[in-house]
Design a protein around this motif. Structure first.
Motif, PDB file in Angstrom:
ATOM      1  N   LYS A 193       0.921  -1.072  -0.112  1.00 29.22           N
ATOM      2  CA  LYS A 193      -0.120  -0.094   0.016  1.00 29.22           C
ATOM      3  C   LYS A 193       0.967   1.189  -0.003  1.00 29.22           C
ATOM      4  N   TYR A 194       0.498   2.107  -0.776  1.00 26.67           N
ATOM      5  CA  TYR A 194       1.291   3.582  -0.896  1.00 26.67           C
ATOM      6  C   TYR A 194       0.126   4.480  -1.089  1.00 26.67           C
ATOM      7  N   GLY A 195      -0.135   5.444  -0.193  1.00 29.22           N
ATOM      8  CA  GLY A 195      -1.072   6.502  -0.388  1.00 29.22           C
ATOM      9  C   GLY A 195      -2.434   5.677  -0.316  1.00 29.22           C
ATOM     10  N   GLU A 196      -3.406   5.802  -1.250  1.00 25.83           N
ATOM     11  CA  GLU A 196      -4.757   5.385  -1.449  1.00 25.83           C
ATOM     12  C   GLU A 196      -4.531   4.077  -2.297  1.00 25.83           C
ATOM     13  N   LYS A 197      -3.336   3.863  -2.662  1.00 31.09           N
ATOM     14  CA  LYS A 197      -3.204   2.799  -3.728  1.00 31.09           C
ATOM     15  C   LYS A 197      -2.896   1.435  -2.947  1.00 31.09           C
ATOM     16  N   SER A 198      -3.711   0.362  -3.191  1.00 32.84           N
ATOM     17  CA  SER A 198      -3.247  -0.710  -2.682  1.00 32.84           C
ATOM     18  C   SER A 198      -3.375  -2.058  -3.605  1.00 32.84           C
ATOM     19  N   ILE A 199      -2.099  -3.003  -3.562  1.00 31.72           N
ATOM     20  CA  ILE A 199      -2.235  -4.094  -4.607  1.00 31.72           C
ATOM     21  C   ILE A 199      -1.793  -5.279  -3.901  1.00 31.72           C
ATOM     22  N   SER A 200      -1.965  -6.486  -4.740  1.00 34.46           N
ATOM     23  CA  SER A 200      -1.476  -7.243  -4.002  1.00 34.46           C
ATOM     24  C   SER A 200      -0.247  -8.179  -5.150  1.00 34.46           C
ATOM     25  N   ARG A 201       0.785  -8.417  -4.468  1.00 35.42           N
ATOM     26  CA  ARG A 201       1.911  -8.978  -5.232  1.00 35.42           C
ATOM     27  C   ARG A 201       2.640  -9.947  -4.652  1.00 35.42           C
ATOM     28  N   SER A 202       3.258 -10.975  -5.387  1.00 36.69           N
ATOM     29  CA  SER A 202       4.047 -12.079  -4.636  1.00 36.69           C
ATOM     30  C   SER A 202       5.452 -11.726  -4.649  1.00 36.69           C
ATOM     31  N   GLY A 203       6.427 -12.285  -3.878  1.00 37.73           N
ATOM     32  CA  GLY A 203       7.477 -11.838  -3.530  1.00 37.73           C
ATOM     33  C   GLY A 203       8.238 -13.022  -2.549  1.00 37.73           C
ATOM     34  N   ASN A 204       9.266 -12.664  -2.188  1.00 36.78           N
ATOM     35  CA  ASN A 204      10.280 -13.420  -1.338  1.00 36.78           C
ATOM     36  C   ASN A 204      11.188 -12.720  -0.173  1.00 36.78           C
ATOM     37  N   TYR A 205      11.239 -13.149   0.993  1.00 39.70           N
ATOM     38  CA  TYR A 205      12.282 -12.843   1.980  1.00 39.70           C
ATOM     39  C   TYR A 205      13.700 -13.402   1.739  1.00 39.70           C
ATOM     40  N   MET A 206      14.599 -12.929   1.619  1.00 35.64           N
ATOM     41  CA  MET A 206      15.763 -13.139   1.422  1.00 35.64           C
ATOM     42  C   MET A 206      17.122 -12.613   2.090  1.00 35.64           C
ATOM     43  N   GLN A 207      18.267 -13.512   2.299  1.00 38.94           N
ATOM     44  CA  GLN A 207      19.252 -13.029   2.825  1.00 38.94           C
ATOM     45  C   GLN A 207      19.816 -11.902   2.001  1.00 38.94           C
ATOM     46  N   ARG A 208      20.910 -11.191   2.573  1.00 34.68           N
ATOM     47  CA  ARG A 208      21.331 -10.038   1.946  1.00 34.68           C
ATOM     48  C   ARG A 208      22.052 -10.288   0.392  1.00 34.68           C
ATOM     49  N   VAL A 209      22.629 -11.321   0.291  1.00 38.57           N
ATOM     50  CA  VAL A 209      23.312 -11.370  -1.059  1.00 38.57           C
ATOM     51  C   VAL A 209      22.120 -12.120  -2.116  1.00 38.57           C
ATOM     52  N   GLY A 210      20.987 -12.295  -1.813  1.00 33.13           N
ATOM     53  CA  GLY A 210      19.971 -12.726  -2.659  1.00 33.13           C
ATOM     54  C   GLY A 210      20.110 -12.197  -3.953  1.00 33.13           C
ATOM     55  N   PRO A 211      19.714 -10.824  -3.852  1.00 30.36           N
ATOM     56  CA  PRO A 211      19.790 -10.106  -5.436  1.00 30.36           C
ATOM     57  C   PRO A 211      20.947 -10.301  -6.002  1.00 30.36           C
ATOM     58  N   GLU A 212      22.117 -10.460  -5.392  1.00 32.35           N
ATOM     59  CA  GLU A 212      23.497 -10.810  -6.276  1.00 32.35           C
ATOM     60  C   GLU A 212      23.549 -12.106  -6.748  1.00 32.35           C
ATOM     61  N   LEU A 213      22.958 -13.114  -6.085  1.00 32.74           N
ATOM     62  CA  LEU A 213      23.108 -14.503  -6.391  1.00 32.74           C
ATOM     63  C   LEU A 213      22.058 -14.569  -7.634  1.00 32.74           C
ATOM     64  N   PHE A 214      21.121 -14.060  -7.714  1.00 27.29           N
ATOM     65  CA  PHE A 214      20.038 -14.084  -8.697  1.00 27.29           C
ATOM     66  C   PHE A 214      20.246 -12.972  -9.875  1.00 27.29           C
ATOM     67  N   ASN A 215      21.309 -12.403  -9.828  1.00 21.07           N
ATOM     68  CA  ASN A 215      21.963 -11.406 -11.038  1.00 21.07           C
ATOM     69  C   ASN A 215      20.613 -10.394 -11.571  1.00 21.07           C
ATOM     70  N   LEU A 216      20.042  -9.809 -10.282  1.00 20.89           N
ATOM     71  CA  LEU A 216      19.016  -8.770 -10.453  1.00 20.89           C
ATOM     72  C   LEU A 216      19.556  -7.582 -10.884  1.00 20.89           C
ATOM     73  N   GLN A 217      18.986  -6.783 -12.069  1.00 22.13           N
ATOM     74  CA  GLN A 217      19.256  -5.866 -12.890  1.00 22.13           C
ATOM     75  C   GLN A 217      18.663  -4.473 -11.889  1.00 22.13           C
ATOM     76  N   ILE A 218      19.575  -3.846 -11.188  1.00 24.93           N
ATOM     77  CA  ILE A 218      19.143  -2.582 -10.385  1.00 24.93           C
ATOM     78  C   ILE A 218      18.913  -1.233 -11.444  1.00 24.93           C
ATOM     79  N   ILE A 219      17.699  -0.959 -11.572  1.00 21.60           N
ATOM     80  CA  ILE A 219      17.595   0.236 -12.268  1.00 21.60           C
ATOM     81  C   ILE A 219      17.653   1.698 -11.586  1.00 21.60           C
ATOM     82  N   LYS A 220      17.124   1.607 -10.230  1.00 26.42           N
ATOM     83  CA  LYS A 220      17.175   2.550  -9.439  1.00 26.42           C
ATOM     84  C   LYS A 220      17.626   2.261  -8.121  1.00 26.42           C
ATOM     85  N   GLY A 221      18.341   2.917  -7.188  1.00 28.36           N
ATOM     86  CA  GLY A 221      18.506   2.859  -6.046  1.00 28.36           C
ATOM     87  C   GLY A 221      19.768   1.878  -5.814  1.00 28.36           C
ATOM     88  N   GLU A 222      19.873   1.311  -4.740  1.00 28.06           N
ATOM     89  CA  GLU A 222      21.059   0.583  -4.094  1.00 28.06           C
ATOM     90  C   GLU A 222      21.326  -0.808  -4.464  1.00 28.06           C
TER      91      GLU A 222
END
Length: 799
Positions: free
Chosen positions: A107-136
């Motif tokens: 939820k952000y402001g008045e907009k609320s959506i349902s999405r699927s995802g995962n809890y991961m340890q810190r190196v998860g995004p590096e392991l799965f080679n995520l392409q970062i568009i914005k941010g850290e």
């Protein structure tokens, strides 16, 4: 010289438009099928190609043996993480704990959506080679950080910059958006991971996960690794396979074997049987590859047959060419040039067919395949494909026609020979053998699907919906919501459960009971339910009674299914107890108050698993199960339910699933395979019939004077039809008797993979044979009757 070959080939093609149309059309269909199947196979084989270190990434799996049967899966205990980090860290570049993919409300402001995802340890995004568009890039550094996929960020924030914004997760926790990553492509694992939150947050939110730190028997987690550069997946597996058994005596009796399951096998080779890897979707890759090859072969056979059948008409051409100095090699090149031209036209027509049908194919196959216009490798393969098909289709006609002796041809003594037609007959038999085998295979696949569909489900899935309750906002509100929904008139009964109706989310053991065999290792499907569960599902009580709110003792009651009754060895289970065998910290014993009818919660092709339904004392519900009012339309009921839902949960998006649709998804994979097989079978038959049509028309033309004489002497239309049809019918009958044992052997082996399967019956094979004969008769009869009805005067005029 090649230019002259092409010119002559072009003239010959224009001179015989009917045969050219059949050849080009048949080849185009065959090539289109092969191209589409090739694109599908390439998509299947390229699954998970997004991940840079695919060859080094694996998931930790374990095999455990219960009563002599070994089961294998990705569920592992949490203490295994510490054991691998402490004792085997040199074998791994990265090692991460990861939750199962689950849904959360964002939820952000008045907009609320349902999405699927995962809890991961810190190196998860590096392991799965995520392409970062914005941010850290290190987006999980802070415990209250959340990383969002690009599509999710766009859905929540639109044109706003999401970095640093606060997203409320499941209306419970405020999370800071630390990064936005590019959506993982469709044909990859984790393509439905729309958000990632740190593993530390997962621990902080869930006491049961923190408590599982030293619980070796709690297999509720999953772990992914990237192995070190100086080792291999097989080597690491050999090193760690007995780690659980060596470190924990309580689970050693199940002979746990830990191993690395490589990413390259996750999609295509994910099936295990008694602890051994036995394949998976790779069988469909082989199946469609074989189908594509055979369909192309059928189209090439058409070209060979029609070319050789017309050999007498081109005999004089060959004779004249040879007499004025043409070498046999030149003639071969000439005929191969014709073949190349036909194949080239067919290829461009096939491309058009593929482009027009690709969207429909994607929808049917549930794919996102795009045509590889800019892929140089595709065009190189296409060129090789054209040349190969030209050689395959044109080699036999070229060698056959170029072998004629010019003296015999020009003297008029040329005879095709007694056995000249034998190769054509063999090719027709091959065509219809393949077609009949395809028909039988498709019918058996559909029979197996319908066999499972017609299996008693055990409950009434019509008019039943489930609403996910993945938020603490639902805690303690079940009774209120049940009262509200029933009062609305849209719902006639409601219950809650810890698992969806169509799945099993939890399995448990560690019980004792009266009469339990020595050394018996139980494995029970475990579902926590509200007292109205059986009523809401119309689940039949076959022994004892249902839960009742009138009995306070039912909070320690349990229902078991019929399979569990047999599994536990209890001829009269009502009143018996399931006791916790943990002597140090035992839970209260559970009293069996009733036995419910078996209900299918897993694969409809598998036996029902032994299950227990426990009174939900701790509000562990994950779903509301609502029985809709049958006196009103579904749309009317849903509208009322949504209004009531929004009155109590305004910040949570209203989502629901029809159970019958969810159950239908269990057949989706097999149905797609069956439908695609049916389409390819129909095209194979069409291609075979095109060739048969061309051959029949040629034979009718070749024997038109004979037919004219027979008609003058009193032959009827039936006599002429019989004369022209019987030879082809004989060939198809031979094909049927070859195809039936081949199809039986292959399909019987395929059915052995399903414990709950259809029995092969004779009528399936008889139906396929009759169908092939009927199609042959229809195809041949058109030309045969046309020839039989022709005026004999026209054919005998020159005599």
């Amino acid at each position: 010289m090649f230019k002259n070959y092409l010119k002559i080939a072009w003239r010959n093609l224009l001179k015989n438009k009917g045969y050219t149309l059949i050849n080009v059309g048949g080849l185009a269909l065959g090539m289109a099928v092969t191209l589409i199947i090739g694109l599908w196979i390439q998509d299947e084989l390229s699954y998970n190609s997004y991940y840079k270190n695919k060859e080094k990434i694996a998931q930790i799996y374990q095999s455990q043996t219960f009563n002599g049967e070994t089961g294998t899966g990705p569920a592992i205990p949490r203490p295994l993480e510490k054991a691998l980090r402490d004792g085997y860290s040199d074998n791994f570049e990265h090692l991460i704990m990861c939750s199962w993919t689950n849904d959360h409300y964002l939820k952000y402001g008045e907009k609320s959506i349902s999405r699927s995802g995962n809890y991961m340890q810190r190196v998860g995004p590096e392991l799965f080679n995520l392409q970062i568009i914005k941010g850290e890039k290190d987006g999980l550094r802070e415990i209250n950080s959340i990383m969002l996929s690009e599509s999710t960020a766009n859905a929540l924030f639109g044109s706003e910059d999401p970095i640093g914004k606060i997203v409320r997760v499941s209306n419970e926790h405020d999370m800071n958006v630390s990064a936005v990553y590019k959506d993982i492509p469709f044909n990859n694992s984790f393509n439905d991971t729309d958000w990632i939150i740190s593993w530390e947050k997962y621990l902080a939110n869930n006491e049961w996960i923190r408590n599982a730190e030293d619980q070796w028997g709690n297999n509720s987690f999953q772990m992914f690794v990237q192995i070190a550069d100086n080792t291999s997946i097989d080597a690491v597996t050999r090193t760690i396979k007995d780690v659980k058994k060596n470190l924990n005596e309580d689970t050693a009796e199940f002979n746990p074997q830990i191993f690395l399951f490589p990413m390259k096998d996750w999609y295509l080779r994910s099936s295990f049987e008694n602890g051994k890897q036995v394949g998976g979707r790779i069988k469909y890759v082989w199946l469609f590859g074989i189908i594509g090859a055979f369909v192309l072969l059928l189209a090439c056979i058409n070209f060979m047959n029609l070319s050789t059948a017309r050999s007498e008409k081109r005999a004089k051409e060959v004779g004249i060419r040879k007499s004025i100095g043409s070498q046999r090699g030149q003639l071969i090149y000439q005929f191969l040039s014709e073949s190349f031209l036909v194949v080239l036209f067919a290829f461009f027509l096939a491309l058009l067919i593929v482009l027009l049908s690709l969207n429909g194919f994607n929808e049917l196959a549930r794919k996102e395949i795009s045509f590889p216009w800019g892929n140089g490798l595709f065009w190189l393969v296409s060129l090789i494909f054209i040349l190969f098909t030209s050689l395959l289709a044109g080699s036999y006609p070229a060698l056959y026609l170029s072998s004629f002796r010019p003296v015999d041809v020009l003297k008029g003594n040329f005879k095709v020979g007694k056995y000249a037609g034998l190769p054509r007959k063999i090719l027709v038999v091959v065509q219809f053998t393949v077609s009949v085998a395809f028909i039988i295979g498709t019918v058996i696949v559909m029979q197996q699907i319908n066999h499972a569909k017609n299996r008693p489900v055990g409950y009434d899935k019509e008019g039943l919906i489930q609403i996910p309750t993945f938020s603490q906002d639902f805690n303690g509100k079940y009774d209120l919501m049940r009262t509200e929904f029933l009062a609305s008139g849209a719902v006639v009964e409601m219950s809650s459960s810890s698992s969806p109706t169509t799945r099993i989310w939890s399995n448990r053991g560690g019980f004792t009971w009266e009469g339990k065999p020595e050394g018996f290792q139980e494995d029970l499907a475990w579902t926590e339910v509200s007292p109205e569960y059986a009523k809401s599902l119309n689940l039949k009580i076959v022994e004892g009674r249902d839960f009742s709110r009138e009995y306070a003792t039912d909070s320690l009651g349990v229902l078991i299914n019929e399979t569990a009754k047999k599994y536990l060895g209890m001829p009269d289970p009502v009143g018996k107890f399931l006791k916790d065998d943990d002597e140090e910290d035992p839970n209260p014993p559970l009293k069996i108050i009733g036995v419910v009818q078996d209900m299918i919660t897993q694969s409809p092709y598998e036996p029902v698993k032994q299950g227990v339904y426990v009174y939900d004392r701790y509000n562990n519900s994950s779903y509301y199960n609502l029985r809709l009012n049958p006196q009103q339309s579904a749309n009317q009921n849903i509208a009322v339910i949504e209004r009531v839902f929004k009155e109590h949960f305004p910040a949570i998006p209203f989502e629901y699933e029809f159970i019958d649709a969810e159950y239908g998804e269990k057949f989706a994979s097999e149905e797609r395979i069956g439908t695609l097989s049916g389409i390819f079978t129909a095209l194979a038959i069409l291609i075979s019939c095109l060739g048969l049509f061309g051959l029949t028309s040629f034979v009718a033309e070749q024997r038109k004077k004979e037919i004219g004489v027979r008609k003058v002497l009193g032959a009827s239309i039936f006599n002429v039809w019989n004369m022209l049809s019987k030879d082809f019918l004989k060939l198809v009958i031979i094909s049927c008797f070859i195809a039936v044992p081949i199809a039986y052997f292959i399909m019987n082996g395929w059915l052995q993979e399903y414990p709950y399967r259809v029995i092969l019956k004779w009528w399936i094979f008889a139906l396929a044979m009759l169908g092939a004969l009927a199609v042959t008769l229809l195809t041949v009869s058109f030309q045969a009757i046309k020839a039989a009805k022709a005026n004999p005067v026209k054919s005998l005029r020159t005599e």
